[in-house]
Design a protein around this motif. Sequence first.
Motif, short mmCIF file in Angstrom:
data_model
loop_
_atom_site.label_atom_id
_atom_site.label_comp_id
_atom_site.label_asym_id
_atom_site.label_seq_id
_atom_site.Cartn_x
_atom_site.Cartn_y
_atom_site.Cartn_z
N VAL A 1 -63.49 20.92 -11.62
CA VAL A 1 -64.31 19.99 -12.40
C VAL A 1 -64.64 18.81 -11.50
N LEU A 2 -65.71 18.11 -11.85
CA LEU A 2 -66.22 17.04 -10.99
C LEU A 2 -66.88 15.99 -11.87
N CYS A 3 -66.65 14.71 -11.57
CA CYS A 3 -67.42 13.67 -12.26
C CYS A 3 -67.59 12.46 -11.36
N VAL A 4 -68.70 11.75 -11.60
CA VAL A 4 -69.03 10.57 -10.82
C VAL A 4 -69.25 9.42 -11.80
N HIS A 5 -68.78 8.23 -11.44
CA HIS A 5 -68.91 7.08 -12.32
C HIS A 5 -70.38 6.87 -12.69
N ARG B 1 -74.16 7.06 -9.87
CA ARG B 1 -74.78 8.40 -9.74
C ARG B 1 -76.03 8.29 -8.86
N ARG B 2 -76.47 9.42 -8.37
CA ARG B 2 -77.62 9.54 -7.47
C ARG B 2 -77.39 8.73 -6.19
N GLU B 3 -76.13 8.58 -5.80
CA GLU B 3 -75.82 7.91 -4.52
C GLU B 3 -75.23 8.91 -3.54
N GLY B 4 -75.24 10.17 -3.91
CA GLY B 4 -74.73 11.20 -3.00
C GLY B 4 -73.23 11.46 -3.10
N ILE B 5 -72.56 10.81 -4.07
CA ILE B 5 -71.10 10.93 -4.15
C ILE B 5 -70.68 12.34 -4.58
N GLY B 6 -71.38 12.87 -5.60
CA GLY B 6 -71.07 14.23 -6.05
C GLY B 6 -71.24 15.21 -4.90
N THR B 7 -72.33 15.04 -4.15
CA THR B 7 -72.59 15.94 -3.02
C THR B 7 -71.47 15.85 -1.99
N ARG B 8 -71.01 14.62 -1.69
CA ARG B 8 -69.95 14.46 -0.69
C ARG B 8 -68.65 15.14 -1.14
N ASP C 1 -78.45 17.27 -18.38
CA ASP C 1 -79.48 17.31 -17.34
C ASP C 1 -78.88 17.05 -15.96
N GLY C 2 -77.95 16.07 -15.88
CA GLY C 2 -77.36 15.69 -14.58
C GLY C 2 -76.71 16.89 -13.92
N ALA C 3 -75.90 17.60 -14.68
CA ALA C 3 -75.19 18.74 -14.11
C ALA C 3 -76.18 19.83 -13.70
N ASP D 1 -78.72 22.68 -9.39
CA ASP D 1 -79.89 23.27 -8.70
C ASP D 1 -79.91 22.83 -7.25
N ARG D 2 -79.67 21.52 -7.06
CA ARG D 2 -79.81 20.95 -5.73
C ARG D 2 -78.72 21.44 -4.77
N ILE D 3 -77.52 21.57 -5.31
CA ILE D 3 -76.39 21.86 -4.43
C ILE D 3 -76.20 23.37 -4.24
C1 LIG Z 1 -73.30 15.96 -11.99
C2 LIG Z 1 -72.71 14.75 -11.26
C3 LIG Z 1 -71.31 15.08 -10.74
C4 LIG Z 1 -73.65 14.43 -10.05
O1 LIG Z 1 -73.04 13.42 -9.22
P1 LIG Z 1 -73.93 12.43 -8.32
O2 LIG Z 1 -73.02 11.73 -7.41
O3 LIG Z 1 -74.82 11.61 -9.20
O4 LIG Z 1 -74.83 13.49 -7.52
P2 LIG Z 1 -75.62 13.22 -6.12
O5 LIG Z 1 -75.98 11.78 -6.00
O6 LIG Z 1 -74.83 13.80 -5.01
O7 LIG Z 1 -76.94 14.08 -6.40
C5 LIG Z 1 -77.45 15.04 -5.49
C6 LIG Z 1 -78.75 15.64 -6.04
O8 LIG Z 1 -78.50 16.32 -7.27
C7 LIG Z 1 -79.65 16.20 -8.14
N1 LIG Z 1 -79.30 15.43 -9.36
C8 LIG Z 1 -78.17 14.71 -9.59
N2 LIG Z 1 -78.21 14.17 -10.82
C9 LIG Z 1 -79.36 14.55 -11.39
C10 LIG Z 1 -79.98 14.29 -12.66
N3 LIG Z 1 -79.42 13.47 -13.59
N4 LIG Z 1 -81.18 14.88 -12.92
C11 LIG Z 1 -81.78 15.66 -12.00
N5 LIG Z 1 -81.25 15.92 -10.77
C12 LIG Z 1 -80.06 15.37 -10.47
C13 LIG Z 1 -80.68 15.42 -7.34
O9 LIG Z 1 -81.46 16.36 -6.63
C14 LIG Z 1 -79.79 14.61 -6.39
O10 LIG Z 1 -80.47 14.22 -5.22
P3 LIG Z 1 -81.41 12.86 -5.26
O11 LIG Z 1 -80.62 11.78 -5.93
O12 LIG Z 1 -81.66 12.60 -3.81
O13 LIG Z 1 -82.62 13.22 -6.04
C15 LIG Z 1 -72.69 13.48 -12.15
O14 LIG Z 1 -73.96 13.33 -12.79
C16 LIG Z 1 -71.63 13.53 -13.23
O15 LIG Z 1 -70.51 13.06 -13.05
N6 LIG Z 1 -71.98 14.12 -14.41
C17 LIG Z 1 -71.00 14.28 -15.50
C18 LIG Z 1 -69.96 15.34 -15.18
C19 LIG Z 1 -70.56 16.72 -14.93
O16 LIG Z 1 -71.54 17.12 -15.52
N7 LIG Z 1 -69.92 17.48 -14.03
C20 LIG Z 1 -70.30 18.85 -13.72
C21 LIG Z 1 -70.82 19.01 -12.34
S1 LIG Z 1 -71.19 20.74 -12.02
#
Ligand SMILES: CC(C)(COP(=O)(O)OP(=O)(O)OC[C@H]1O[C@@H](n2cnc3c(N)ncnc32)[C@H](O)[C@@H]1OP(=O)(O)O)[C@@H](O)C(=O)NCCC(=O)NCCS
Length: 288
Positions: A73-77, A81-88, A109-111, A116-118
């Motif tokens: 499981v994964l979550c970002v504050h 979000r959209r700062e690349g933390i999830g990707t890292r 939508d976020g997930a 899709d991106r990852i």
């Molecule tokens: C899903 C989640 C972990 C993403 O973390 P994050 O740090 O915001 O992700 P990143 O910044 O690394 O995003 C990388 C790319 O993913 C895509 N992306 C991330 N969030 C998105 C959103 N809300 N809508 C559309 N695309 C999204 C984008 O392409 C993004 O690149 P960009 O910002 O340059 O456009 C975060 O939104 C979260 O904690 N969500 C709640 C928990 C959850 O759903 N976890 C399941 C993960 S599988």
Amino acid sequence: MKVRIECHDALTEDQRRQVQQLRQAVRSHDGVDPFNDAARLGMRGERPAVHWFAVEEELLGYAQTDPEHDSAVLCVHPQHRREGIGTRLVQSIRAQGDHLSWWAFGDQDGARGFGDRIGFNPQRQLLIMERPLTEPPRSSSPASGVEVRPATEAGDLDAVVRVNALAFADHPEQGSMTRSDLDGPRAQEWFNPADLLLAVQGDEVVGFHWTKLIQETDQTVGEVYVIAVLPAASGQGIGRVLLEAGLLHLHQRGAQRARLYVEAEASRTVAMYSAAGFEVVWTDTQYS
Ligand SMILES: CC(C)(COP(=O)(O)OP(=O)(O)OC[C@H]1O[C@@H](n2cnc3c(N)ncnc32)[C@H](O)[C@@H]1OP(=O)(O)O)[C@@H](O)C(=O)NCCC(=O)NCCS
């Protein structure tokens, strides 16, 4: 921003508090708990887990991998979000060799965008279905020769484990239920054999419906926890009769709503629940 990624095999009290705070911030923002039961136990140190922290001054992102089930499981504050933390976080975990399944709760939508991106592919969907139970539900009589009764006789629990293993032979988690899941020390606190209904044909247990009562702040929910019929006995309406008997039992014990979790691809089972008045209220997705 200098975010560093840390990996921990166990959490200190202070780290556990930070994870809990992050989880709370995510839950208030998204309206969804980013953890499932396994992740909650992992956080408390009650099952094996590896903890991944994305830290700047405080904890901004967290991932937990489960080495037993290869899931994560994964979550970002919400404010980071959209700062690349999830990707890292995902990249760091992948660098250790990634054949994990990632859970996303609530089809957000976020997930989906992140997945899709990852390069995650949706693999499994788990549905939550519910129906009201304020009125007594319909209940039909079993076919002749089939009796429905609670699991209160010697040998009943062994029979339940046997039916479960055969009925869920293809299911990754459920099929491995053991006797200690039913009467081991942890189960003792909440398991009541009177809530486990059996379908008996002749001398043989051919199916069961394990129900559970859950007290929520504003209502009592009756859960269709597990329902299973031996493959050899399927097609005789035993599943439906067990379902109805369990719903009546839950209604009589004061449940106002019924809830269940089911794999979306189990289309026959989903159809049985829809016919009994259940509707999908939630979808969890597992990505690989
Ligand atoms: C899903 C989640 C972990 C993403 O973390 P994050 O740090 O915001 O992700 P990143 O910044 O690394 O995003 C990388 C790319 O993913 C895509 N992306 C991330 N969030 C998105 C959103 N809300 N809508 C559309 N695309 C999204 C984008 O392409 C993004 O690149 P960009 O910002 O340059 O456009 C975060 O939104 C979260 O904690 N969500 C709640 C928990 C959850 O759903 N976890 C399941 C993960 S599988």
